[in-house]
Design a protein around this motif. Structure first.
Motif, PDB file in Angstrom:
ATOM      1  N   ILE A  64       0.845  -1.282  -0.167  1.00 44.43           N
ATOM      2  CA  ILE A  64      -0.018  -0.058   0.012  1.00 44.43           C
ATOM      3  C   ILE A  64       0.875   1.294   0.165  1.00 44.43           C
ATOM      4  O   ILE A  64       0.504   2.335  -0.811  1.00 44.43           O
ATOM      5  CB  ILE A  64      -0.970  -0.053   1.308  1.00 44.43           C
ATOM      6  N   GLU A  65       1.976   1.099   0.784  1.00 44.17           N
ATOM      7  CA  GLU A  65       2.855   2.286   0.923  1.00 44.17           C
ATOM      8  C   GLU A  65       3.476   2.556  -0.439  1.00 44.17           C
ATOM      9  O   GLU A  65       3.467   3.710  -0.992  1.00 44.17           O
ATOM     10  CB  GLU A  65       3.851   2.198   1.966  1.00 44.17           C
ATOM     11  N   ARG A  66       4.029   1.575  -1.101  1.00 43.65           N
ATOM     12  CA  ARG A  66       4.488   1.837  -2.376  1.00 43.65           C
ATOM     13  C   ARG A  66       3.543   2.370  -3.566  1.00 43.65           C
ATOM     14  O   ARG A  66       3.869   3.369  -4.420  1.00 43.65           O
ATOM     15  CB  ARG A  66       5.246   0.483  -2.992  1.00 43.65           C
ATOM     16  N   ALA A  67       2.340   1.591  -3.353  1.00 48.23           N
ATOM     17  CA  ALA A  67       1.568   2.128  -4.421  1.00 48.23           C
ATOM     18  C   ALA A  67       0.683   3.520  -4.161  1.00 48.23           C
ATOM     19  O   ALA A  67       0.831   4.342  -5.164  1.00 48.23           O
ATOM     20  CB  ALA A  67       0.188   1.149  -4.553  1.00 48.23           C
ATOM     21  N   PHE A  68       0.784   3.895  -2.909  1.00 47.79           N
ATOM     22  CA  PHE A  68       0.338   5.395  -2.877  1.00 47.79           C
ATOM     23  C   PHE A  68       1.486   6.337  -3.175  1.00 47.79           C
ATOM     24  O   PHE A  68       1.155   7.399  -3.636  1.00 47.79           O
ATOM     25  CB  PHE A  68       0.011   5.478  -1.072  1.00 47.79           C
ATOM     26  N   GLY A  69       2.709   5.939  -2.978  1.00 45.61           N
ATOM     27  CA  GLY A  69       3.943   6.641  -3.070  1.00 45.61           C
ATOM     28  C   GLY A  69       3.997   6.943  -4.850  1.00 45.61           C
ATOM     29  O   GLY A  69       3.928   8.048  -5.214  1.00 45.61           O
ATOM     30  N   ALA A  70       3.492   5.920  -5.543  1.00 45.14           N
ATOM     31  CA  ALA A  70       3.275   6.044  -7.015  1.00 45.14           C
ATOM     32  C   ALA A  70       2.079   6.911  -7.387  1.00 45.14           C
ATOM     33  O   ALA A  70       2.346   7.576  -8.370  1.00 45.14           O
ATOM     34  CB  ALA A  70       3.323   4.802  -7.579  1.00 45.14           C
ATOM     35  N   PHE A  71       1.199   6.598  -6.637  1.00 44.94           N
ATOM     36  CA  PHE A  71      -0.174   7.391  -6.935  1.00 44.94           C
ATOM     37  C   PHE A  71       0.150   8.996  -6.729  1.00 44.94           C
ATOM     38  O   PHE A  71      -0.254   9.964  -7.412  1.00 44.94           O
ATOM     39  CB  PHE A  71      -1.214   6.896  -6.149  1.00 44.94           C
ATOM     40  N   GLN A  72       0.898   9.305  -5.729  1.00 46.40           N
ATOM     41  CA  GLN A  72       1.142  10.623  -5.225  1.00 46.40           C
ATOM     42  C   GLN A  72       2.081  11.324  -6.241  1.00 46.40           C
ATOM     43  O   GLN A  72       2.112  12.534  -6.636  1.00 46.40           O
ATOM     44  CB  GLN A  72       1.693  10.955  -3.985  1.00 46.40           C
ATOM     45  N   THR A  73       3.056  10.379  -6.837  1.00 44.56           N
ATOM     46  CA  THR A  73       3.967  11.022  -7.782  1.00 44.56           C
ATOM     47  C   THR A  73       3.044  11.318  -9.082  1.00 44.56           C
ATOM     48  O   THR A  73       3.409  12.392  -9.718  1.00 44.56           O
ATOM     49  CB  THR A  73       5.047  10.006  -8.215  1.00 44.56           C
ATOM     50  N   SER A  74       2.388  10.483  -9.441  1.00 46.54           N
ATOM     51  CA  SER A  74       1.373  10.688 -10.706  1.00 46.54           C
ATOM     52  C   SER A  74       0.451  12.013 -10.333  1.00 46.54           C
ATOM     53  O   SER A  74       0.504  12.688 -11.472  1.00 46.54           O
ATOM     54  CB  SER A  74       0.445   9.441 -10.994  1.00 46.54           C
ATOM     55  N   LEU A  75       0.089  12.021  -9.241  1.00 41.79           N
ATOM     56  CA  LEU A  75      -0.669  13.521  -8.875  1.00 41.79           C
ATOM     57  C   LEU A  75       0.119  14.623  -9.059  1.00 41.79           C
ATOM     58  O   LEU A  75      -0.468  15.660  -9.626  1.00 41.79           O
ATOM     59  CB  LEU A  75      -1.468  13.547  -7.603  1.00 41.79           C
ATOM     60  N   ARG A  76       1.274  14.648  -8.575  1.00 39.74           N
ATOM     61  CA  ARG A  76       2.248  15.656  -8.811  1.00 39.74           C
ATOM     62  C   ARG A  76       2.636  16.204  -9.986  1.00 39.74           C
ATOM     63  O   ARG A  76       2.663  17.264 -10.392  1.00 39.74           O
ATOM     64  CB  ARG A  76       3.446  15.480  -7.859  1.00 39.74           C
ATOM     65  N   ALA A  77       2.766  15.083 -11.003  1.00 37.68           N
ATOM     66  CA  ALA A  77       3.010  15.269 -12.275  1.00 37.68           C
ATOM     67  C   ALA A  77       1.875  15.964 -13.001  1.00 37.68           C
ATOM     68  O   ALA A  77       2.002  16.664 -13.959  1.00 37.68           O
ATOM     69  CB  ALA A  77       3.370  13.879 -13.044  1.00 37.68           C
ATOM     70  N   GLU A  78       0.683  15.274 -12.604  1.00 40.41           N
ATOM     71  CA  GLU A  78      -0.445  15.767 -13.465  1.00 40.41           C
ATOM     72  C   GLU A  78      -0.807  17.420 -13.100  1.00 40.41           C
ATOM     73  O   GLU A  78      -1.207  18.292 -13.782  1.00 40.41           O
ATOM     74  CB  GLU A  78      -1.764  15.225 -13.024  1.00 40.41           C
ATOM     75  N   ARG A  79      -0.524  17.785 -11.885  1.00 39.76           N
ATOM     76  CA  ARG A  79      -0.800  19.274 -11.414  1.00 39.76           C
ATOM     77  C   ARG A  79       0.575  20.151 -12.072  1.00 39.76           C
ATOM     78  O   ARG A  79       0.226  21.171 -12.669  1.00 39.76           O
ATOM     79  CB  ARG A  79      -0.185  19.295 -10.045  1.00 39.76           C
ATOM     80  N   ARG A  80       1.722  19.272 -12.440  1.00 36.19           N
ATOM     81  CA  ARG A  80       2.527  20.369 -13.373  1.00 36.19           C
ATOM     82  C   ARG A  80       2.101  20.566 -14.553  1.00 36.19           C
ATOM     83  O   ARG A  80       2.536  21.585 -15.342  1.00 36.19           O
ATOM     84  CB  ARG A  80       3.760  19.739 -12.960  1.00 36.19           C
ATOM     85  N   ASP A  81       1.359  19.369 -15.342  1.00 39.09           N
ATOM     86  CA  ASP A  81       0.945  19.290 -16.542  1.00 39.09           C
ATOM     87  C   ASP A  81      -0.218  18.827 -16.825  1.00 39.09           C
ATOM     88  O   ASP A  81      -0.353  17.612 -16.703  1.00 39.09           O
ATOM     89  CB  ASP A  81       2.302  18.590 -17.578  1.00 39.09           C
ATOM     90  N   PRO A  82      -1.299  19.586 -16.559  1.00 41.66           N
ATOM     91  CA  PRO A  82      -2.666  19.417 -16.502  1.00 41.66           C
ATOM     92  C   PRO A  82      -3.067  18.547 -17.846  1.00 41.66           C
ATOM     93  O   PRO A  82      -3.954  17.710 -17.955  1.00 41.66           O
ATOM     94  CB  PRO A  82      -3.670  20.434 -16.424  1.00 41.66           C
ATOM     95  N   LYS A  83      -2.220  18.734 -18.866  1.00 42.92           N
ATOM     96  CA  LYS A  83      -2.743  18.031 -20.422  1.00 42.92           C
ATOM     97  C   LYS A  83      -2.507  16.651 -20.170  1.00 42.92           C
ATOM     98  O   LYS A  83      -2.614  15.594 -21.217  1.00 42.92           O
ATOM     99  CB  LYS A  83      -1.958  18.868 -21.324  1.00 42.92           C
ATOM    100  N   THR A  84      -1.422  16.021 -19.508  1.00 45.40           N
ATOM    101  CA  THR A  84      -0.905  14.733 -19.326  1.00 45.40           C
ATOM    102  C   THR A  84      -2.148  13.883 -18.910  1.00 45.40           C
ATOM    103  O   THR A  84      -2.840  14.165 -18.017  1.00 45.40           O
ATOM    104  CB  THR A  84       0.145  14.563 -18.530  1.00 45.40           C
TER     105      THR A  84
END
Length: 339
Positions: free
Chosen positions: A319-339
């Protein structure tokens, strides 16, 4: 030899070493009032090192009939109300409508974890924790040998250091008898209890919510003698103290949770199978037999040793690892909303 006290084993590489999540991570549990479901989600919350915000759902008709496919009961709106958590854990089909509503209303920002095999498929949650015997597979599925639980080396050690006085009063060797829905095998259990006491063991038994009044009465009567004790619901629940201070455990094979909690102790576990066993349950018990943790009771008591079996820390790390990957994806989305 089968009545010899079993030494308390050292934890076999399963200490709960989470607390790797960011400070302030908010966790919510969606609970449906079933003790087995709540034990699984609370066990994961403890392994994650996060205090849970527990929101219970109790859908009315027809919402409960439609679950997990229908909408949530508006009366349970507190379960999916803001402020939205970082992580939500849910177990039980009646929690799924609220889980999916929470995920949607959070704008996808909440990481959703569902425990057990959902009838609504892999899209039910970001991560699904399904027992291996359910045969569910997918990129977002964690298949565990045993269900998550609240049995930890620390909790067992504390219960051994300061046992429940009612259990401490029982001479060793002590045998814990864990009762589920034992319909059809009650007389086997009655016989087992009598044989153990005649052989010089103390037998302590505890029922579950699913244990019928008839079975409770029968086992209570069998244990109404020196060396026997039946917990009748009075006083503090001795369940963890029973697990920790048992030299041997007898458990009815109808309960996946109770068998999983028993093998987390490292004590020999004999499973008394129901006369009619579901295929998935048979696969589960066979897996644990192959792991050396249980033996199906066939009329004799064996003595053996094995490393405690507990999937909870493993699932927590996933769960910790999956949540970490999920958070990384959310941060990338905030930087580039088109992705």
């Amino acid at each position: 030899m089968w009545l010899a006290p079993h030494p308390s084993p050292l934890p076999a590489g399963g200490e709960r070493e989470s607390k790797r999540l960011p400070a302030g991570t908010a966790l919510r549990i969606l609970a449906d009032g079933r003790a087995g479901h709540e034990a699984q989600t609370l066990g994961l919350a403890e392994a994650l090192g996060l205090p849970p915000d527990i929101r219970r759902v109790s859908p009315r008709h027809p919402y409960d009939w439609l679950a997990p496919f229908g909408p949530p009961d508006p009366r349970d709106a507190g379960a999916f109300a803001p402020p939205y958590p970082d992580i939500v854990l849910a177990a039980g089909r009646r929690t799924i409508p609220a889980l999916k509503r929470l995920k949607r209303q959070s704008g996808g920002r909440t990481f959703a974890v569902y425990v057990n095999k959902p009838a609504t498929g892999l899209g039910t949650a970001d991560l699904i924790v399904a027992p291996r015997h359910d045969g569910l597979s997918g990129a977002n599925v964690v298949s565990s040998l045993t269900p998550p639980n609240r049995v930890t080396p620390e909790r067992l050690a504390a219960a051994r250091a300061a046992p429940d006085p009612r259990i401490a009063a029982l001479p060793r060797p002590r045998v814990a008898m864990l009762l589920g829905d034992a319909s059809g095998i009650v007389y086997d259990l009655d016989y087992i209890a009598s044989v153990l006491i005649l052989a010089g063991a103390s037998v302590m038994a505890t029922p579950s919510r699913r244990t019928s009044a008839k079975i409770r009465a029968t086992i209570r009567a069998a244990l109404d003698q020196p060396g026997g004790w039946f917990w009748d619901g009075e006083g503090e629940n001795p369940y963890f103290s029973m697990l920790a201070n048992a030299d041997r455990i007898i458990v009815t094979g109808d309960s996946v949770n109770m068998v999983g909690e028993a093998v987390a102790t490292g004590a020999p576990v004999h499973v008394v199978e129901p006369y009619a066993t579901r295929h998935k349950l048979s696969v589960y018990l066979k897996n644990l037999e192959e792991a050396g943790a249980v033996r199906i009771w066939t009329g004799r008591f064996d003595d053996w040793a094995y490393a405690p079996v507990n999937s909870t820390p493993i699932v927590a790390r996933r769960i910790e690892r999956a949540f970490g990957a999920f958070q990384t994806s959310l941060r990338a989305e905030r930087r580039d909303p088109k992705t």
